[in-house]
Design an enzyme around this catalytic site. Structure first.
Site, PDB file in Angstrom:
ATOM      1  CG  HIS A  21      21.453 -20.368  33.477  1.00 24.60           C
ATOM      2  ND1 HIS A  21      22.270 -21.394  33.052  1.00 24.60           N
ATOM      3  CD2 HIS A  21      21.337 -19.535  32.412  1.00 24.60           C
ATOM      4  CE1 HIS A  21      22.634 -21.186  31.801  1.00 24.60           C
ATOM      5  NE2 HIS A  21      22.079 -20.067  31.388  1.00 24.60           N
ATOM      6  CG  HIS A  63      20.337 -23.098  25.406  1.00 24.12           C
ATOM      7  ND1 HIS A  63      21.348 -23.723  24.693  1.00 24.12           N
ATOM      8  CD2 HIS A  63      20.855 -21.915  25.844  1.00 24.12           C
ATOM      9  CE1 HIS A  63      22.428 -22.964  24.713  1.00 24.12           C
ATOM     10  NE2 HIS A  63      22.166 -21.868  25.402  1.00 24.12           N
TER      11      HIS A  63
END
Length: 262
Positions: A21, A63
């Protein structure tokens, strides 16, 4: 099964997919080249990343909508040019990479790409088409509208996971035995869900079995505890993939199961 989702061992058996991740870093260097390199060194063949696009149309691996949380600057990514972002560093140490840099640095790496903004749709498609990366990417987005727009623009099929609305629909209707039919209708090749959402357990033994019967790979995020990883890999015949911040621990679990390196 699309090439992205094939993760076969030496004997041709399908192995569970392990996704690092935002790369691997215990120092907060998420979505940076050093975090990706650390995951590669651990044996990962899959990375989960996020993309946003600059004011002048360059696709960056990042992100948040704002720079503030992880960078030495503040404000929206979308309001900066590429040249301006080159002076901004993650945790004051690492530059923000472009999607093209990641794709070309590791030409065998498969990328689970969460498309965070509408501005990224067409530039993302252009990069995939130009690099011929169709078999190496999975298109993800919380917005099914955005995800489907990307799929319509691409010249070749790519793997895609359901957005928030389609995930909820597939979960709610799975007891009716319509999972496979519905997944085809909404162009979903993979379902990626949390263990729990809004106080409801999403990943149950029954749901895992329904997805397996439908031939719909089920990936679970974000799992950082080894005991939880082991449980999910056996629950209802086993989930098909895990996404983890603790790439080191996930690699150890997969190694013990004889599924490593990827």
């Amino acid at each position: 099964m699309l090439p992205y989702l094939r993760n076969v061992g030496r004997n041709g058996e399908q192995r569970p997919v392990a996704l690092s991740h935002r790369g691997f870093s215990l120092d907060g260097l998420e979505n940076s080249m050093v975090a990706f390199e650390a995951a590669v060194e651990l044996g990962f063949g899959y990375l989960e990343i996020d993309i946003r696009t600059t004011r002048d149309g360059v696709v960056m691996v990042f992100h948040d909508a704002l720079l503030d949380r992880v960078c030495s600057a503040s404000g929206p990514v979308a309001e900066r040019s590429f040249d301006e972002l080159r002076t901004v560093h993650i945790q004051g140490a690492e530059p923000i990479p472009t999607l093209e840099e990641v794709l070309t640095r590791w030409p065998a790496m498969k990328l689970n790409i969460d498309i965070k903004d509408d501005a990224s749709v067409e530039p993302f498609v252009e990069i995939v088409e130009r690099l011929g990366a169709h078999d190496r990417v999975l298109v993800a987005s919380f917005s099914d509208r955005r995800r489907l727009r990307v799929l319509r623009l691409l010249s070749r099929p790519v793997a895609s996971s359901a957005g928030q609305a389609c995930s909820a629909l597939l979960w709610l209707l799975s007891p009716l035995g319509q999972t496979r039919r519905l997944a085809r209708m909404v162009r979903v090749d993979c379902l990626q869900v949390p263990v729990r959402h809004a106080g409801v357990t999403v990943v149950t033994e029954r749901f895992v079995r329904r997805c397996r019967r439908a031939g719909l790979p089920l990936h679970v995020w974000t799992v950082n505890d080894p005991e939880a990883m082991e449980r999910l890999l056996t629950l209802g015949g086993g989930v098909d993939g895990l996404v983890s911040d603790r790439a080191d621990l996930l690699a150890e679990v997969m190694h013990r199961r004889g599924c490593w390196p990827q």
